[in-house]
Design an enzyme around this catalytic site. Structure first.
Site, mmCIF file in Angstrom:
data_model
loop_
_atom_site.group_PDB
_atom_site.id
_atom_site.type_symbol
_atom_site.label_atom_id
_atom_site.label_comp_id
_atom_site.label_asym_id
_atom_site.label_seq_id
_atom_site.Cartn_x
_atom_site.Cartn_y
_atom_site.Cartn_z
ATOM 1 N N SER A 129 0.836 -1.202 0.000
ATOM 2 C CA SER A 129 0.000 0.000 0.000
ATOM 3 C C SER A 129 0.867 1.247 0.000
ATOM 4 O O SER A 129 1.986 1.244 0.531
ATOM 5 C CB SER A 129 -0.853 -0.032 1.269
ATOM 6 O OG SER A 129 -1.412 1.225 1.512
ATOM 7 N N TYR A 153 -1.725 -0.952 11.099
ATOM 8 C CA TYR A 153 -2.031 -1.495 9.765
ATOM 9 C C TYR A 153 -0.855 -1.237 8.821
ATOM 10 O O TYR A 153 -0.373 -2.144 8.139
ATOM 11 C CB TYR A 153 -3.312 -0.854 9.207
ATOM 12 C CG TYR A 153 -3.465 -1.080 7.712
ATOM 13 C CD1 TYR A 153 -3.779 -2.337 7.215
ATOM 14 C CD2 TYR A 153 -3.259 -0.038 6.798
ATOM 15 C CE1 TYR A 153 -3.887 -2.555 5.843
ATOM 16 C CE2 TYR A 153 -3.374 -0.249 5.434
ATOM 17 C CZ TYR A 153 -3.687 -1.513 4.960
ATOM 18 O OH TYR A 153 -3.782 -1.727 3.611
ATOM 19 N N LYS A 157 2.028 -3.815 6.661
ATOM 20 C CA LYS A 157 2.430 -3.787 5.240
ATOM 21 C C LYS A 157 3.949 -3.648 5.131
ATOM 22 O O LYS A 157 4.606 -4.326 4.334
ATOM 23 C CB LYS A 157 1.747 -2.626 4.510
ATOM 24 C CG LYS A 157 0.248 -2.789 4.376
ATOM 25 C CD LYS A 157 -0.110 -3.968 3.491
ATOM 26 C CE LYS A 157 -1.576 -4.279 3.486
ATOM 27 N NZ LYS A 157 -1.924 -5.573 2.936
#
Ligand code: NAD
Ligand code: UFG
Length: 345
Positions: A129, A153, A157
Site C-alpha cells: 500500500s 495497519y 504492510k
C-alpha cells in the site's frame, strides 16, 4: 494449459475484481478467503460475469492461519503463483486492536509463505500500500522514497514487505512482486461486483456512496485547510479494474528471469482533492452529497500521488480510466446494490 493461481482474499473488493480479470485472461483461479470482510455472493457474481470461464474458479473458505487446511489445498494441486490480498485493512481498528492486525496479517503471511515453500511454489504477488510512504516528504511518490508507517495497519504492510525481501535474499528462487496500491475506487462496469464494507465506511468513496443512497446523512470533509488547490486532501484514485489488470501484468512479469523481489506503485500519477471527487460523483449520479466541514483526521497526509513510470516501463501497465469513469462505476454498483451483496436483489 492454463496456470493455477491461488488468490488469498479473493472474495474481497480488489480480490474479486482481480479474480474476474484472471479468469477472462485464461487463468484458473483458486480463492481462499475466511469471509471475515466479504460475502460468498461476490464469488457467485464473479462466476456469472466470467461466462464460459466460470468453471475455472474454485472457492475454499479457509483462514490463512489454518495451516493444515492450507497444506491440504497445496497438496491437492500445483500453483504457478499466489496473489496475496488477504488481510485486515481498517486503519482505526488497527490502532484499537494491534495484536489482531499483527496476528492476522503477519502470522497469516508467514504461514502462507511456509506452505508455499514446502510445496515448491515460490512466485508471489503481494498487496502492499501507499501507506508505506507514511506522510511523504515529496510527491509524486517514487518507489525509492524512505518508508515509514503511521499506524499498526501500515506497519503490517511495511513488515511484510521486509519479510519478503529477507525471504528472497535467503533463497533467490523466490520471485516476489510487491504492489503498492494508491486509492482503489469504482467497481466493475456491470455493477454486479463492488466494494461492500462492513459497518460505517472509513474510506471516502464508500462513504460518499452510502450518502448518495440515503444510508448516511452527510459526508464529513476531514480538513479544508491543507495547502492544496481547494484546501482538502489530495489522493491518487485508481479504478479497481485498472488495479486488477495491474495484477495480471505482475503475474506475467513473474516469468521474467530478471525478477527478484520487486516493488511497483499502482496509481494513475494524478492527484484529486476530496471536493473534486465529490463534485465528479454528484455529476454522474445526479445526487447531492451534503458536506460538513470537519477537523483534519489524525494521521492523514496532505498530498499523496504515485510516480507510475516504473510500472509503465517494466510491467507494461498503465491505468486507463479517469475520475469520471471511477465515479460512474461506483454509482452504478451503489444504485444496483444499495445495501451491498447480502441484501441486494
Ligand atoms: P477486503 O477486506 O475487501 O478484502 C480482503 C479479504 O481478505 C476479505 O475478503 C477478507 O475476508 C479476507 N481475509 C482477511 N483475513 C483473512 C485470513 N486470515 N484468511 C483468509 N482470508 C482473510 O480488502 P481489499 O480492499 O480488497 O484489500 C485487499 C488487500 O489490499 C488488503 O491486503 C489491503 O490491505 C490491501 N490494500 C487495500 C487498499 C484499499 O484502499 N482498499 C489500499 C492499499 C492496499
Ligand atoms: N476523507 C474525508 N471524509 C471521509 C473519508 C475520507 O474527507 O469520510 C478524506 C481523507 O481525509 C483523505 C481522502 O478523503 O483526504 C481519502 O481518504 P481515504 O480514507 O479514502 O484514503 P486514505 O488515502 O486516507 O487511505 C487509504 C487506505 C489506506 C491506504 C491508503 C493508500 O485507507 O489503508 O489509502 O492506499 F494505505
Amino acid at each position: 494449459m492454463s496456470q493455477n493461481i491461488l488468490v488469498t482474499g479473493g472474495a474481497g473488493y480488489i480480490g474479486s475484481h482481480t479474480v474476474l480479470q484472471l479468469l477472462l485472461s485464461g487463468y484458473r483461479a483458486v480463492v481462499v478467503d475466511n469471509l471475515d470482510n466479504s460475502s460468498s455472493v461476490a464469488i457467485s457474481r464473479v462466476k456469472e460475469l466470467a461466462g464460459e470461464h466460470a468453471s475455472n474458479l474454485d472457492f475454499h473458505k479457509i483462514d490463512l492461519r489454518d495451516k493444515p487446511a492450507l497444506e491440504k489445498l497445496f497438496a491437492s494441486m500445483k500453483f504457478y503463483a499466489v496473489i496475496h490480498f488477504a488481510g485486515l485493512k481498517a486503519v482505526g481498528e488497527s490502532v484499537q486492536k494491534p495484536l489482531m492486525y499483527y496476528d492476522n496479517n503477519i502470522t497469516g503471511t508467514i504461514i502462507l509463505l511456509e506452505v508455499m515453500v514446502a510445496h515448491g511454489c515460490k512466485n508471489l504477488v503481494f498487496s502492499s500500500s501507499a501507506t508505506v510512504y507514511g506522510s511523504p516528504k515529496e510527491v509524486p511518490c517514487t518507489e525509492e522514497l524512505p518508508l515509514s508507517a503511521l499506524n499498526p495497519y501500515g506497519r503490517t504492510k511495511l513488515y511484510i514487505e521486509e519479510i519478503c525481501r529477507d525471504v528472497h535474499q535467503s533463497d533467490p528462487e523466490w520471485k516476489i512482486i510487491l504492489l503498492r496500491y494508491f486509492n482503489p475506487v469504482g467497481a466493475h462496469p456491470s455493477g454486479h461486483i463492488g466494494e461492500d464494507p462492513c459497518g460505517i465506511p472509513n474510506n471516502l468513496m464508500p462513504f460518499v456512496q452510502q450518502v448518495a443512497v440515503g444510508r448516511l446523512p452527510s459526508l464529513k470533509v476531514f480538513g479544508n485547510d491543507y495547502k492544496t488547490k481547494d484546501g482538502t486532501g489530495v489522493r491518487d484514485y485508481i479504478h479497481v479494474i485498472d488495479l486488477a489488470d495491474g495484477h495480471i501484468a505482475a503475474v506475467k512479469k513473474l516469468a521474467d528471469p530478471s525478477v527478484g523481489c520487486e516493488v511497483y506503485n499502482l496509481g494513475t500519477g494524478k492527484g484529486t482533492s476530496v471536493l473534486e471527487m465529490v463534485t465528479a460523483f454528484e455529476k454522474v449520479s445526479g445526487k447531492k452529497i451534503p458536506l460538513v466541514m470537519a477537523a483534519r483526521r489524525p494521521g492523514d497526509a496532505e498530498i499523496v500521488y504515485a510516480a507510475n513510470g516504473k510500472a509503465e516501463r517494466e510491467l507494461k501497465w498503465m491505468a486507463k480510466y479517469g475520475i469520471e469513469e471511477m465515479c460512474r462505476d461506483q454509482w452504478n454498483w451503489a444504485s444496483k446494490n444499495p445495501y451491498g451483496y447480502e441484501k441486494s436483489a
